[in-house]
Design a protein around this motif. Structure first.
Motif, short mmCIF file in Angstrom:
data_model
loop_
_atom_site.label_atom_id
_atom_site.label_comp_id
_atom_site.label_asym_id
_atom_site.label_seq_id
_atom_site.Cartn_x
_atom_site.Cartn_y
_atom_site.Cartn_z
N MET A 215 -4.88 11.32 10.06
CA MET A 215 -3.98 11.61 8.97
C MET A 215 -3.96 13.20 8.62
N THR A 216 -2.85 13.81 8.36
CA THR A 216 -2.96 15.29 8.19
C THR A 216 -3.41 15.33 6.58
N ARG A 217 -3.55 16.57 6.23
CA ARG A 217 -4.03 16.70 4.98
C ARG A 217 -3.20 16.60 4.06
N GLU A 218 -1.91 16.49 4.38
CA GLU A 218 -0.63 16.09 3.33
C GLU A 218 -0.60 14.88 3.30
N GLU A 219 -0.64 14.13 4.30
CA GLU A 219 -0.56 12.62 4.24
C GLU A 219 -1.68 11.98 3.34
N GLN A 220 -2.71 12.51 3.64
CA GLN A 220 -4.06 11.97 2.81
C GLN A 220 -3.72 12.35 1.27
N PHE A 221 -3.25 13.29 0.99
CA PHE A 221 -3.23 14.09 -0.23
C PHE A 221 -1.92 12.95 -1.03
N ALA A 222 -0.85 12.87 -0.37
CA ALA A 222 0.36 12.03 -0.93
C ALA A 222 -0.27 10.70 -1.23
N TRP A 223 -1.09 9.98 -0.24
CA TRP A 223 -1.69 8.79 -0.39
C TRP A 223 -2.30 8.59 -1.76
N ILE A 224 -3.14 9.89 -1.99
CA ILE A 224 -4.03 9.92 -2.89
C ILE A 224 -3.31 9.69 -4.22
N LEU A 225 -2.50 10.82 -4.29
CA LEU A 225 -1.31 10.98 -5.54
C LEU A 225 -0.91 9.55 -5.96
N ASP A 226 -0.37 9.01 -4.94
CA ASP A 226 0.22 7.87 -5.12
C ASP A 226 -0.79 6.87 -6.18
N LYS A 227 -1.86 6.92 -5.54
CA LYS A 227 -3.12 5.88 -6.24
C LYS A 227 -3.30 6.34 -7.92
N VAL A 228 -3.33 7.91 -7.81
CA VAL A 228 -3.62 8.42 -9.03
C VAL A 228 -2.43 7.90 -10.07
N ARG A 229 -1.20 8.12 -9.60
CA ARG A 229 -0.14 7.65 -10.43
C ARG A 229 -0.23 6.18 -10.95
N GLU A 230 -0.68 5.33 -10.03
CA GLU A 230 -0.73 3.93 -10.12
C GLU A 230 -1.81 3.70 -11.24
N LYS A 231 -2.99 4.34 -11.06
CA LYS A 231 -4.13 4.32 -12.02
C LYS A 231 -3.81 4.77 -13.39
N ARG A 232 -3.01 5.80 -13.57
CA ARG A 232 -2.80 6.51 -14.91
C ARG A 232 -1.75 5.73 -15.42
N ASN A 233 -1.01 4.85 -14.72
CA ASN A 233 0.21 3.94 -15.61
C ASN A 233 -0.82 2.67 -15.90
N GLU A 234 -1.79 2.32 -15.13
CA GLU A 234 -2.32 1.08 -15.43
C GLU A 234 -3.19 1.24 -16.80
N ASN A 235 -3.90 2.36 -17.00
CA ASN A 235 -4.76 2.61 -17.83
C ASN A 235 -4.12 3.21 -19.20
#
Ligand code: DC
Length: 235
Positions: A215-235
């Motif tokens: 994965m490129t850095r950009e791909e990793q970063f997009a992947w993680i930001l997606d998880k952050v969004r999910e978690k912030r909506n959950e919590n």
């Protein structure tokens, strides 16, 4: 993403050495306006202290003397606006560069395996996360330091790919390095980190795995930001 009205969370990033955890964690903290703490830098700074004291090195370690001197160590982070990075200080001295040297890398696993060292650093790390809004990377962040972290990521990548990345980094800094030596250091550290008795490297049951071998850095970063969004909506 940088909305101060949003609830602040703790993001724990664990995984193998030279996986790019710090790079991803640093960029994430920058975008979220969170604090970034590289917990490995703390273990490296403690190792540097004991290397200078001659209490670790050449496969030897003087544990009684180390325990006696442990209370002399003060680790702190100071934000450097020029690099946008928290730099690590050992008893008031900036050691950010020196802790990246191979001598430190070759001895840090032994120092990180000492229970008293871990207790000291874990207490400091927990204090840093008291107000949340923190991204911390390491080996035991999701399991020991912040077992209740809202988002836990476990990063991994093929050891040869990790060695190549570290090799390229060192070559870019004009350091003379040997690929096989780096690969050996990485695989030995993996083994040491996974098998030590004190807080071994483990994926927390609730951590999400990110294998970034291809994965490129950009791909990793997009992947993680997606998880952050999910978690912030959950919590
Ligand atoms: O992430 P790094 O390579 O800079 O970490 C240096 C060493 O410190 C690594 O060999 C394992 C150890 N470490 C640890 O035991 N626990 C942490 N939370 C972070 C690092």
């Amino acid at each position: 993403m940088n909305d101060s009205s949003e609830k602040k969370i703790i993001i724990a990033i664990d995984g193998y050495s030279s996986c790019g955890k710090s790079t991803v964690a640093k960029e994430l903290a920058r975008q979220l306006n969170y604090i970034f703490i590289d917990s490995g830098a703390m273990y490296r700074a403690v190792t540097l202290f004991f290397l200078r004291e001659g209490l670790v090195g050449n496969g030897k370690i003087n544990l009684p003397a180390i325990l006696e001197k442990l209370q002399l160590i003060r680790i702190s982070f100071i934000f450097n606006a020029a690099t946008s990075h928290n730099e690590v200080f050992l008893n008031g001295e900036n050691v950010e560069m020196e802790i990246r040297q191979l001598a430190v890398a070759q001895n840090v696993s032994q120092i990180a395996a000492i229970a008293e060292v871990r207790q000291l650093l874990v207490a400091q790390q927990q204090e840093m996360g008291r107000s949340k809004g923190i991204v911390m990377d390491g080996r035991d962040i999701g399991t020991v330091v912040f077992p209740s972290a809202e988002l836990k990521i476990f990063m991994t990548a093929d050891p040869r790919i990790r060695a190549k990345r570290r090799y390229d980094e060192m070559i870019a800094k004009k350091e003379s390095v040997d690929f096989d030596e780096i690969l050996t250091n990485i695989t030995e550290r993996d083994r040491y980190d996974e098998t030590r008795a004190e807080s071994p490297l483990r994926r927390a049951a609730d951590a999400i795995v990110l294998d970034n071998s291809y994965m490129t850095r950009e791909e990793q970063f997009a992947w993680i930001l997606d998880k952050v969004r999910e978690k912030r909506n959950e919590n």
